[in-house]
Write an enzyme that holds these catalytic residues in place. Structure first.
Site, PDB file in Angstrom:
ATOM      1  N   CYS A 111       0.966  -1.263  -0.228  1.00  0.00           N
ATOM      2  CA  CYS A 111      -0.033   0.353   0.014  1.00  0.00           C
ATOM      3  C   CYS A 111       1.019   1.090  -0.106  1.00  0.00           C
ATOM      4  CB  CYS A 111      -1.305  -0.100   1.427  1.00  0.00           C
ATOM      5  SG  CYS A 111      -1.630  -1.726   1.461  1.00  0.00           S
ATOM      6  N   HIS A 255      -2.975   6.993   2.824  1.00  0.00           N
ATOM      7  CA  HIS A 255      -3.778   5.280   2.364  1.00  0.00           C
ATOM      8  C   HIS A 255      -5.030   5.316   3.366  1.00  0.00           C
ATOM      9  CE1 HIS A 255      -3.992   1.391   1.270  1.00  0.00           C
ATOM     10  NE2 HIS A 255      -3.752   1.584   2.458  1.00  0.00           N
ATOM     11  N   ASN A 285     -10.681   0.259   0.829  1.00  0.00           N
ATOM     12  CA  ASN A 285      -9.074   0.435   1.043  1.00  0.00           C
ATOM     13  C   ASN A 285      -8.840  -0.962  -0.690  1.00  0.00           C
ATOM     14  OD1 ASN A 285      -5.942  -0.505   0.633  1.00  0.00           O
ATOM     15  ND2 ASN A 285      -6.315  -1.199   2.901  1.00  0.00           N
TER      16      ASN A 285
HETATM   17  O1  UT7 Z   1      -3.304  -1.848   4.067  1.00  0.00           O
HETATM   18  C1  UT7 Z   1      -3.340  -2.275   5.211  1.00  0.00           C
HETATM   19  C2  UT7 Z   1      -4.331  -3.229   5.769  1.00  0.00           C
HETATM   20  N1  UT7 Z   1      -5.022  -3.300   6.218  1.00  0.00           N
HETATM   21  C3  UT7 Z   1      -5.022  -2.620   7.690  1.00  0.00           C
HETATM   22  O2  UT7 Z   1      -5.253  -1.744   7.664  1.00  0.00           O
HETATM   23  C4  UT7 Z   1      -6.458  -3.131   8.483  1.00  0.00           C
HETATM   24  C5  UT7 Z   1      -5.647  -2.783   9.821  1.00  0.00           C
HETATM   25  N2  UT7 Z   1      -6.475  -3.415  10.632  1.00  0.00           N
HETATM   26  C6  UT7 Z   1      -8.205  -2.208  10.941  1.00  0.00           C
HETATM   27  O3  UT7 Z   1      -8.669  -1.819  10.241  1.00  0.00           O
HETATM   28  C7  UT7 Z   1      -9.029  -3.255  12.161  1.00  0.00           C
HETATM   29  O4  UT7 Z   1      -8.542  -4.140  12.356  1.00  0.00           O
HETATM   30  C8  UT7 Z   1     -10.456  -4.438  11.461  1.00  0.00           C
HETATM   31  C9  UT7 Z   1     -11.249  -3.585  10.528  1.00  0.00           C
HETATM   32  C10 UT7 Z   1      -9.116  -5.573  10.196  1.00  0.00           C
HETATM   33  C11 UT7 Z   1     -10.762  -5.266  12.353  1.00  0.00           C
HETATM   34  O5  UT7 Z   1     -11.513  -4.278  12.853  1.00  0.00           O
HETATM   35  P1  UT7 Z   1     -11.456  -4.075  14.782  1.00  0.00           P
HETATM   36  O6  UT7 Z   1     -12.281  -3.082  15.329  1.00  0.00           O
HETATM   37  O7  UT7 Z   1     -10.169  -3.966  15.760  1.00  0.00           O
HETATM   38  O8  UT7 Z   1     -12.167  -5.468  15.239  1.00  0.00           O
HETATM   39  P2  UT7 Z   1     -11.717  -6.774  15.631  1.00  0.00           P
HETATM   40  O9  UT7 Z   1     -10.852  -7.469  14.824  1.00  0.00           O
HETATM   41  O10 UT7 Z   1     -10.681  -6.464  17.642  1.00  0.00           O
HETATM   42  O11 UT7 Z   1     -12.598  -7.672  15.867  1.00  0.00           O
HETATM   43  C12 UT7 Z   1     -13.958  -7.587  17.195  1.00  0.00           C
HETATM   44  C13 UT7 Z   1     -15.179  -8.376  16.490  1.00  0.00           C
HETATM   45  C14 UT7 Z   1     -14.643  -9.914  16.471  1.00  0.00           C
HETATM   46  O12 UT7 Z   1     -16.270 -10.581  16.881  1.00  0.00           O
HETATM   47  P3  UT7 Z   1     -15.582 -10.990  18.336  1.00  0.00           P
HETATM   48  O13 UT7 Z   1     -14.330 -11.981  18.672  1.00  0.00           O
HETATM   49  O14 UT7 Z   1     -15.531 -10.316  19.453  1.00  0.00           O
HETATM   50  O15 UT7 Z   1     -16.509 -11.476  18.696  1.00  0.00           O
HETATM   51  C15 UT7 Z   1     -14.336 -10.599  15.031  1.00  0.00           C
HETATM   52  O16 UT7 Z   1     -14.396 -11.386  14.944  1.00  0.00           O
HETATM   53  O17 UT7 Z   1     -15.540  -8.123  15.250  1.00  0.00           O
HETATM   54  C16 UT7 Z   1     -15.560  -9.289  14.545  1.00  0.00           C
HETATM   55  N3  UT7 Z   1     -15.862  -8.859  13.497  1.00  0.00           N
HETATM   56  C17 UT7 Z   1     -17.090  -8.508  12.568  1.00  0.00           C
HETATM   57  N4  UT7 Z   1     -18.195  -8.955  12.567  1.00  0.00           N
HETATM   58  C18 UT7 Z   1     -18.649  -8.087  12.013  1.00  0.00           C
HETATM   59  C19 UT7 Z   1     -14.791  -8.965  12.313  1.00  0.00           C
HETATM   60  N5  UT7 Z   1     -14.720  -8.953  10.949  1.00  0.00           N
HETATM   61  C20 UT7 Z   1     -16.185  -8.379  11.221  1.00  0.00           C
HETATM   62  C21 UT7 Z   1     -17.616  -8.026  10.344  1.00  0.00           C
HETATM   63  N6  UT7 Z   1     -18.425  -8.085  10.354  1.00  0.00           N
HETATM   64  N7  UT7 Z   1     -16.627  -7.832   9.053  1.00  0.00           N
END
Ligand code: UT7
Length: 328
Positions: A111, A255, A285
């Site tokens: 990215c 980004h 993204n």
């Molecule tokens: O270009 C660079 C590439 N990537 C990035 O920059 C990504 C950087 N990271 C992020 O943007 C965030 O960490 C994410 C968007 C990937 C995740 O967001 P978060 O607020 O950190 O959520 P989390 O991973 O802590 O997950 C919270 C909950 C989990 O459920 P439990 O375990 O609390 O029951 C996940 O399983 O949200 C759940 N979850 C979802 N729920 C509904 C994860 N993805 C989804 C989804 N829909 N799409």
């Protein structure tokens, strides 16, 4: 000596996919995606190839820069989702716009690719090895996204943008880096041919041994933590090299990975959101295409004025990160 962005162009696939479209095949909701990421929609290729998007963006950039294909001395394409392993995306896209003999190469810094490419271009321009360079950033993230993984598949989109750059006496400064401890945090294994001579599995490191070739996996929370400190660090260090305080910047073009990451990073820097270009709600993204797409949009909207000091800042797989400060 610095560089000037002489023109910009962009191309997005026609197909727009909103958050609700994911609700039928993974357990997710528009509400979760919107509040956790800021994304409402993304474009997904329904057949258009990465190089075709790149070529259309390049065509527009050449036109916008009043530059003919013959005037281009070098083509640098940035991508993690090229259509072919070889030849490069740069070769395929450049041929499409009528460039015949200029050197063409791909650069993969994920990215952060556009920021890295701009820096490579600046070195060629500064040493007078080229007068005009075409940078094409084109991505089909839907090619490597695992649509069964709800934590990553909702984040990405497809698209391309391009710029023509030339030498100038305007301000340009850059600061590029990697945090290689994070090299397995965003990972997509190459695919392999059927090989009658290989009896054993490849000896992959434990962290990635389980991964399926061709699909991307991401440790989202780790990347989130990295990004919120990497973006401010890159902006600060780049500004320091340029002899500017971050408050002196007119616009920040980050980004677009997660709206919360952008907001946290800007808060660390003490910069108001009005200075920051945000379009993640429309496109998600698009890896290396995000930053030049923003440039293209802002130029078209008349949001960039001569003399504006703008900062481009990115992070991505590698983990690469970096920033560039330039005068519009
Ligand atoms: O270009 C660079 C590439 N990537 C990035 O920059 C990504 C950087 N990271 C992020 O943007 C965030 O960490 C994410 C968007 C990937 C995740 O967001 P978060 O607020 O950190 O959520 P989390 O991973 O802590 O997950 C919270 C909950 C989990 O459920 P439990 O375990 O609390 O029951 C996940 O399983 O949200 C759940 N979850 C979802 N729920 C509904 C994860 N993805 C989804 C989804 N829909 N799409």
């Amino acid at each position: 000596m610095g560089i000037s962005i002489l023109g910009a162009g962009c191309c997005l696939p026609q197909q727009e996919v909103d958050n609700h479209a994911f609700e039928s095949f993974i357990e997710t909701s528009d509400e979760w995606i919107t509040t956790r990421t800021g994304i409402h929609c993304r474009r997904i290729s329904d057949g258009i190839l990465t190089y075709q998007m790149g070529a259309e963006a390049a065509r527009q950039a050449l036109e916008n820069a009043n530059t003919s294909p013959e005037e281009i001395d070098m083509v640098i394409a940035t991508t993690v989702t090229a259509d072919a392993t070889t030849p490069s995306l740069a070769c395929l896209a450049a041929a499409e716009v009528g460039i015949h003999t200029a050197p063409c190469m791909d650069l993969n810094a994920a990215c952060t690719g556009f920021v890295y490419a701009l820096d490579v271009a600046e070195k060629y321009l500064r040493t007078d090895s080229a007068k005009k360079i075409l940078i094409i950033s084109a991505e089909m993230m839907s090619r490597i996204v695992n649509f069964k993984d709800r934590s990553s598949c909702v984040l990405f989109g497809d698209g391309a943008a391009a710029v023509v750059v030339g030498p100038s006496d305007k301000l340009y400064q850059s600061w590029l880096a990697c945090n290689l401890d994070g090299r397995y945090k965003i990972f997509s294994k190459a695919t392999n041919s059927e090989n009658p001579f290989r009896q054993n599995d490849f000896d992959w490191p434990e962290e990635v041994a389980h991964m399926q070739p061709g699909l991307m996996e991401m440790a989202g929370n780790d990347v989130y933590r990295f990004a919120t400190q990497a973006m401010p660090e890159a902006v600060q260090r780049c500004c320091e090299k340029a002899g500017l305080a971050p408050e002196q910047l007119d616009r920040i073009i980050p980004h677009q990975a997660n709206l919360r990451i952008i907001r946290t990073a800007m808060k660390h820097l003490g910069l108001p959101e009005e200075k920051v270009h945000i379009n993640i709600q429309h496109y998600g993204n698009i890896s290396s295409a995000c930053i030049p797409l923003s440039l293209c949009e802002m130029q078209r909207a008349g949001e960039l004025h001569p003399g504006d000091k703008i900062c481009l800042v990115g992070f991505g797989s590698g983990l690469t990160y970096g920033a560039a400060v330039l005068e519009w």
